[in-house]
Design an enzyme around this catalytic site. Structure first.
Site, PDB file in Angstrom:
ATOM      1  N   SER A 163      10.118   7.322  -2.883  1.00  0.00           N
ATOM      2  CA  SER A 163       9.722   5.673  -2.303  1.00  0.00           C
ATOM      3  C   SER A 163      10.874   4.750  -2.050  1.00  0.00           C
ATOM      4  CB  SER A 163       8.518   5.436  -3.314  1.00  0.00           C
ATOM      5  OG  SER A 163       7.436   6.127  -3.232  1.00  0.00           O
ATOM      6  N   LYS A 212      10.800   2.982   1.104  1.00  0.00           N
ATOM      7  CA  LYS A 212      10.194   1.899   1.654  1.00  0.00           C
ATOM      8  C   LYS A 212      10.998   0.770   1.602  1.00  0.00           C
ATOM      9  CE  LYS A 212       6.081   4.006  -0.215  1.00  0.00           C
ATOM     10  NZ  LYS A 212       5.581   4.714  -1.544  1.00  0.00           N
ATOM     11  N   SER A 223       3.719   0.292  -4.345  1.00  0.00           N
ATOM     12  CA  SER A 223       4.477   1.473  -3.796  1.00  0.00           C
ATOM     13  C   SER A 223       3.444   2.312  -2.867  1.00  0.00           C
ATOM     14  CB  SER A 223       5.231   2.393  -4.747  1.00  0.00           C
ATOM     15  OG  SER A 223       6.011   3.416  -4.203  1.00  0.00           O
TER      16      SER A 223
END
Length: 397
Positions: free
Chosen positions: A73, A76, A138
């Protein structure tokens, strides 16, 4: 951040000017300054890690920093960068209604057993709220919805991600999706991710500021930020966690103490707590043993080389951007710098024209370099001066 004079960097000019003398240290030399720096507290299990000085971009320590790994993640952060860049270009706006499409909801929502934001399917939310749901919680669903809004599809958005990554200087990264779930060919490196964090902080501070939010609420659901350092260290103000079964536990953390900012990246750690412990140790080590120096400011003349055939006989040269370096604390007198300038400069010379390069070495190793530009314009001299200089140049040549 320390300010070091031209002499403090031991400037040597390629044109043959004398070596500048190094002055006394800016502060008294401490007993500890003479001791060797201990090794960085390397994470024991992680696949790759790095500690970067945000001001200079220098790597202070690391292992496998350019080895491609799954970024999970932390991806991102790249998604945030693209959104901020496209917003700055006027292509999207912070209050745009972003649809949580059925595709985004099915691929990244609660039913996927991954991180999700909680926005309702087939309903819209302002872009800035959807982005906070992606950054703080997230949310994979929010990342997909944002990608669809900005570029029409995840595939098209991934092309933007790779284009911006190349612009940032991420040489060993390739993005396939906006969220970071394991996908073939979706990779980055600890070094590239640190450069990405540095770019987001510098280029889009508002977008970066979302990363320090400790929690975010969507409807009845409040979720905490998974970056445990936000609660443990007041100097930490970001940036992003990541985890998949294949990637392990990952964390990009950034902290600012005084004028100094450091970025640590730990990839493939063993647990949520361990990645925080390892990142904290790297940050503490970096702040304790390293410092940033601002060597040269924009507009400051570093040399005045001779100009042939000009209305003026010399031109002032300096840097177009501030030049900064990182060194072990108490060691700035070990810096040496040299200027690579042509032996002959001929008018006309435009203001801002690149004329050479300044290079900075620390203990014989290069640590920074920057273009040298003309700080003023030099017009052509009169006919007789140009003719005279032509003869002199021929004679000396």
């Amino acid at each position: 951040m320390l300010f070091v004079s031209l002499a403090a960097a031991g400037i040597v000019l390629g044109s043959g000017l004398a070596i500048a003398q190094i002055p006394a240290p800016a502060r008294p030399v401490a007993l500890s300054d003479a001791l060797p720096i201990p090794d960085a507290p390397a994470p024991k299990v992680s696949k790759a890690w790095v500690l970067l000085d945000a001001a200079t971009g220098q790597v202070l320590a690391g292992d496998n920093i350019d080895t491609p790994v799954e970024p999970a993640s932390i991806t991102k952060v790249m998604t945030s960068y693209v959104i901020a860049a496209e917003m700055a270009a006027g292509k999207v706006k912070r209050d745009d209604p972003v649809l949580m499409s059925e595709h985004a909801w099915r691929e990244g929502g609660a039913a996927t057993d991954g991180s999700y934001s909680g926005f309702e399917v087939n309903k819209t939310a302002p872009l800035v709220e959807m982005e906070k749901g992606m950054v703080v919680q997230s949310g994979n669903d929010a990342a997909i919805a944002l990608a669809e809004h900005v570029a029409g599809s995840e595939e098209a958005f991934a092309q933007l991600m790779n284009a911006y990554a190349k612009k940032i200087g991420m040489r060993n990264s390739h993005f396939v999706n906006p969220h970071g779930l394991s996908t073939e060919g979706h990779v980055s490196t600890a070094h590239d991710l640190a450069l990405l964090g540095r770019a987001l902080i510098h280029d889009f501070p508002e977008a970066y500021s979302y990363n320090k939010l400790k929690e975010f609420t969507v409807g009845p659901i409040t979720q905490p930020n998974r970056n445990l350092l936000l609660w443990r260290d007041a100097s930490v103000d970001g940036i992003k966690t990541g985890h998949t079964s294949r990637a392990g536990y990952c964390l990009m953390a950034s902290a600012k103490r005084g004028d100094q900012r450091l970025i640590s990246v730990v990839m493939g750690d063993t647990s949520e707590n361990q990645r925080a412990v390892d990142a904290q140790a790297l940050l503490n080590w970096g702040f304790r043993f390293y410092e940033s120096h601002r060597l040269y400011d924009v507009g400051k003349s570093l040399a005045t080389p001779k100009v042939w055939k000009g209305a003026a006989d010399v031109v002032k040269v300096g840097v177009a951007q501030p030049l900064l370096v990182s060194t072990p604390r108490g060691k700035y007198e070990h810096l040496k710098a040299s200027m690579d300038l042509p032996k002959s400069l001929v008018a006309p010379i435009a203001k801002g024209q690149r004329l050479g390069t300044v290079k900075v070495m620390f203990d014989g190793k290069p640590v920074a370099q920057a273009p040298l530009v003309a700080l003023e314009a030099v017009e052509e001299g009169g006919f007789f001066k140009r003719l005279w200089h032509e003869l002199l140049m021929w004679w000396q040549g």
